[in-house]
Scaffold this active site. Structure first.
Site, short mmCIF file in Angstrom:
data_model
loop_
_atom_site.label_atom_id
_atom_site.label_comp_id
_atom_site.label_asym_id
_atom_site.label_seq_id
_atom_site.Cartn_x
_atom_site.Cartn_y
_atom_site.Cartn_z
N GLU A 120 -1.35 -8.56 5.17
CA GLU A 120 -1.25 -8.70 6.63
C GLU A 120 -2.64 -8.61 7.29
OE1 GLU A 120 -0.59 -6.03 4.97
OE2 GLU A 120 -1.21 -4.23 6.10
N HIS B 187 -3.67 -5.50 1.23
CA HIS B 187 -3.00 -5.70 2.52
C HIS B 187 -3.00 -7.18 2.91
CE1 HIS B 187 -2.45 -1.54 3.88
NE2 HIS B 187 -3.54 -1.27 3.19
N CYS C 258 0.83 -1.21 0.00
CA CYS C 258 0.00 0.00 0.00
C CYS C 258 0.87 1.25 0.00
CB CYS C 258 -0.99 -0.05 1.17
SG CYS C 258 -2.31 1.16 1.02
#
Lengths: 85, 228
Positions: free
Chosen positions: B197, B195, B86
């Site tokens: 994560e 993302h 990002c």
């Protein structure tokens, strides 16, 4: 040392879709302004600069644009140098 | 053990999720503050998501001049794996480590929702644990995620197979060719807008983001003299 007022105008590169400009154009039409053509949105940056002469001020301002102020992939810029009053 | 540096800029906000995801994949993860000039012998560097320097001027434009970026550039030049997620992707583009640029979403609004992506290239240190063509859902959270490149750059990216991930079905931000992630020519530097994560733990409902972190461990362990 002389002082210069630098005005940098940064615009989305010609030919690139500018969704912000398009949205502003639509809003102007919604306000019933007639015959609103292409609208593009960029940014202006003013910089005060002390340099020995106008040429040096312009060269430095252009370097600032190349290295930081504009992204060459997506933006074009123009630099105007005025003597500070 | 694989050593992973997660760089923190003022305004990073996905650093802890990223650190934990790396740990979850079995690597040692540690923060490196952006003023640092060394990466602490890291094998891999991750620039996490967030709003470094408040995204002033352009997302990533100021962060790229942080002292740590000289070390990141040296690490990348030496072939070390670098991942930008990002805002980290935006910083890598601004730094010239990746081609192209990320500009305002075509819809003009900040998007925060899951999207479906397809892994197009498994030949990178961050995707080699996926099977080619794998699809999964992963959150995006960005206002400037529309990937653009000059016409010739875009042609090169496509022809050289450097698109790492693509949005499927719906191109949320208007990216050229629905590009969600790319790599550099050697393949060691990768940037992605989604993302992983946020999709790496059963609590989050989707776990297939974890293969990004498992890939980097696999990569380092496969290196000659790799990770003890």
């Amino acid at each position: 040392m002389p002082s210069f007022d630098i005005e940098v105008k940064i615009m989305p590169r010609a030919g690139l879709l500018d969704p912000q400009g398009k949205a502003v154009g639509q809003a102007l039409s919604a306000l019933e302004f007639e015959s609103v053509g292409d609208v593009r949105v960029g940014r202006a940056i003013s910089i005060s600069l002390e340099r020995p002469d106008r040429e040096t001020a312009l060269a430095d301002a252009r370097e600032m644009c190349d290295r930081l102020l504009a992204n060459p992939v997506t933006e074009d810029y123009e630099v105007v140098v005025e003597s500070a009053s | 053990m694989t050593r992973v540096a997660v760089v923190k800029f003022p305004g990073s906000n996905c650093d802890e999720d990223t650190l934990r995801s790396v740990q979850g994949a079995g690597a040692e993860a540690f923060y490196v503050w952006h003023r640092e000039e060394s990466l602490g012998n890291a094998d891999v560097v991750i620039l996490p998501g967030g709003f470094a320097y408040g995204d002033h001027l352009r997302a990533g434009a100021i962060a790229r001049f942080s002292p740590v970026m000289r070390a990141v550039e040296a690490h990348a030049a030496a072939g070390g794996p670098v991942l930008g997620i990002c805002n980290g992707f935006q910083i890598l583009c601004e730094a010239g480590l990746l081609d192209g640029a990320l500009v305002r979403n075509a819809c003009l609004t900040f998007l925060s929702r899951p999207v479906r992506i397809r892994v197009e290239s498994v030949d990178t240190p961050f995707t080699n644990a996926y099977s080619s063509g794998a699809e999964f859902d992963v959150p995006i959270a960005h206002g400037e995620g529309r990937f653009l490149a000059r016409e010739e750059e875009l042609r090169d990216i496509e022809e050289q197979g450097r698109v790492v991930m693509r949005y499927v079905d719906d191109n949320p931000n208007g990216s050229e060719n629905a590009i969600a992630g790319i790599r550099n020519r050697p393949g060691n530097v990768v940037g992605m807008m989604p993302h992983p994560e946020r999709a790496a733990d059963p609590l989050l409902g989707e776990t297939r983001g974890k293969f990004v972190f498992e890939s980097l461990v696999k990569t380092v362990e496969a290196l000659p003299g790799g990770s003890p």
